[in-house]
Design an enzyme around this catalytic site. Structure first.
Site, PDB file in Angstrom:
ATOM      1  N   HIS A   9       0.860  -1.179   0.000  1.00  0.00           N
ATOM      2  CA  HIS A   9       0.000   0.000   0.000  1.00  0.00           C
ATOM      3  C   HIS A   9       0.891   1.221   0.000  1.00  0.00           C
ATOM      4  O   HIS A   9       1.720   1.402   0.888  1.00  0.00           O
ATOM      5  CB  HIS A   9      -0.932   0.030   1.214  1.00  0.00           C
ATOM      6  CG  HIS A   9      -1.834   1.224   1.228  1.00  0.00           C
ATOM      7  ND1 HIS A   9      -3.069   1.222   0.617  1.00  0.00           N
ATOM      8  CD2 HIS A   9      -1.663   2.472   1.747  1.00  0.00           C
ATOM      9  CE1 HIS A   9      -3.635   2.412   0.766  1.00  0.00           C
ATOM     10  NE2 HIS A   9      -2.802   3.188   1.450  1.00  0.00           N
ATOM     11  N   CYS A  10       0.734   2.076  -0.998  1.00  0.00           N
ATOM     12  CA  CYS A  10       1.587   3.252  -1.160  1.00  0.00           C
ATOM     13  C   CYS A  10       0.841   4.493  -0.659  1.00  0.00           C
ATOM     14  O   CYS A  10      -0.171   4.880  -1.226  1.00  0.00           O
ATOM     15  CB  CYS A  10       1.989   3.429  -2.627  1.00  0.00           C
ATOM     16  SG  CYS A  10       3.088   4.835  -2.912  1.00  0.00           S
ATOM     17  N   GLY A  11       1.364   5.092   0.414  1.00  0.00           N
ATOM     18  CA  GLY A  11       0.743   6.288   0.948  1.00  0.00           C
ATOM     19  C   GLY A  11       0.832   7.471   0.011  1.00  0.00           C
ATOM     20  O   GLY A  11      -0.071   8.307  -0.032  1.00  0.00           O
TER      21      GLY A  11
ATOM     22  N   ASN B 112      -1.967   7.010  -2.164  1.00  0.00           N
ATOM     23  CA  ASN B 112      -3.228   6.762  -1.472  1.00  0.00           C
ATOM     24  C   ASN B 112      -3.967   5.591  -2.120  1.00  0.00           C
ATOM     25  O   ASN B 112      -5.195   5.617  -2.283  1.00  0.00           O
ATOM     26  CB  ASN B 112      -4.108   8.021  -1.480  1.00  0.00           C
ATOM     27  CG  ASN B 112      -5.280   7.912  -0.520  1.00  0.00           C
ATOM     28  OD1 ASN B 112      -5.222   7.168   0.461  1.00  0.00           O
ATOM     29  ND2 ASN B 112      -6.352   8.622  -0.816  1.00  0.00           N
TER      30      ASN B 112
END
Length: 393
Positions: free
Chosen positions: A189-191, A194
């Site tokens: 999951h890439c912040g 998002n």
């Protein structure tokens, strides 16, 4: 001279903080100050901050901080997306305001005013594609495709049901607790996006990393050429050698040229250092993810394999220890044998040293070209292509 030292400190601090925060957990940095600083940045500093808030504001303050943490780290939010847009927008605006006045110049033509804007626009487009594209959400409609394409290897993936979605869990998928969905070929999951990086948008994510690396390199080289062009146009070397009597050699001219550049083009030098450091970091990230794609592995699977190999090694060591203990007990109970030669006993290998190496068997690695094909053409695209082909035939 004061600005010279300030620039050097700025570059070193930027490099150390970025390297420690982003790469401090890598095995190569274990036991080094980089690793310690990484733990402080990612965990220690936050704990000290919580203690400070608790001492000043009490439990209510800590509760407020934890609620903000939950929103920022455990729920989808656009904070890092806004930060990305602010960084790329402000950097480009500073370049336009401070550097475009020297374009066209001695080494750069006026076309770079427009190619730079096009390059930034393509970067933002790739960012939007990665952020808002479906990463490969597993649903009732497509679950059969993912179950057939990715078989269980019965090592790190076994047949089971997702406890949240209540659907059969395809191999290589993972339920993202932040997005609250199962994602096929889940990577991470890439912040910054998002969004999850999965089966359908890994290609966009790789393109994003590669393009931004090239974009930063382009900015670094362009700003460097602007500075070199000003040096040539203003005939600084000629003035130093003819009017000031400086010897025409690199060792003699370099300090005077550097001092002049720091006094006249300090903003451009700061931009050059910043874009050069960011380009190096992006090159490392792209190389890491490109290697994963070429071996048909995901970031999630890398951690799973590390846990599996560690568990297997402990199991083998436990069996070897049990065998050694059993052998020693049998030796005590058996008839006394002549003492073994001390030289032989010294060089004799321990049973623990005879443990075989544990190797991972990645059944999804089917060769370089097939692995690339899987990334560039996800399952849904391949399935629709095959369906169209079968209808036409």
């Amino acid at each position: 001279m004061a600005f010279h030292w300030a620039l050097l400190c700025y570059a070193l601090i930027t490099l150390v903080v970025a390297l420690s925060f982003l790469c401090g957990q890598w095995p190569i940095f274990q036991g080094t100050p980089i690793s310690s600083f990484h733990r402080f940045l990612t965990f220690g500093a936050y704990q000290y901050f919580l203690k400070f808030v608790g001492a000043v504001l009490g439990d209510r303050g800590i509760t407020s901080i934890l609620s903000v943490e939950y929103y920022c780290c455990d729920r989808p939010n656009p904070i890092l997306q806004i930060i990305y847009l602010a960084i790329i927008g402000s950097t480009y605006c500073i370049i336009v305001k401070t550097t475009f006045q020297y374009i066209p110049g001695y080494y750069l033509s006026g076309v770079h005013r427009y190619t730079s804007l096009l390059a930034v626009a393509i970067g933002i487009l790739l960012f939007l594609l990665t952020s808002f594209s479906d990463p490969g959400t597993v649903t009732v409609d497509n679950i059969s495709q993912y179950l057939s394409v990715y078989p269980y290897d019965n090592i790190i993936y076994t047949k089971k049901e997702c406890s949240t979605c209540k659907l059969p869990k395809p191999a290589r998928s993972k339920h993202c607790s932040i997005c609250n969905r199962c994602v096929a070929r889940f990577d991470h999951h890439c912040g910054w996006m998002n969004n999850c990086i999965g089966e359908r948008n890994t290609r966009y994510f790789l393109a994003f990393l590669l393009w931004h690396f090239l974009l930063c390199m382009y900015a670094t080289i362009a700003v460097g050429l602007v500075i070199a062009g000003r040096l040539k146009e203003l005939k600084i070397v000629y003035i130093l050698t003819v009017y000031y009597g400086v010897e025409n050699s690199f060792r003699s001219l370099a300090p005077h040229i550097v001092q002049w550049l720091l006094g006249s083009y300090n903003t451009q030098i700061l931009l050059l250092v910043f874009t050069a450091i960011v380009s190096l970091l992006l090159a490392g990230f792209f190389a890491y993810h490109a290697k994963l794609c070429l071996t048909n592995t995901t970031t999630n699977e890398t951690f799973k394999w590390q846990d599996y190999v560690s568990w297997q090694k402990k199991l083998i060591e436990a069996r070897a220890s049990s065998a050694a203990l059993k052998a020693s007990i049998e030796g005590v109970n058996s008839e006394r044998k002549p003492p073994e030669n001390k030289c032989k006993s010294f060089f004799k290998r321990s049973p623990l040293e005879n443990t075989e190496a544990v190797e991972k068997n990645n059944v999804y690695d089917k060769g370089l070209f097939h692995n690339l094909y899987e990334v560039i053409f996800p399952v849904r695209i391949r399935a629709s292509h095959l369906h169209t082909k079968s209808k036409s035939s």
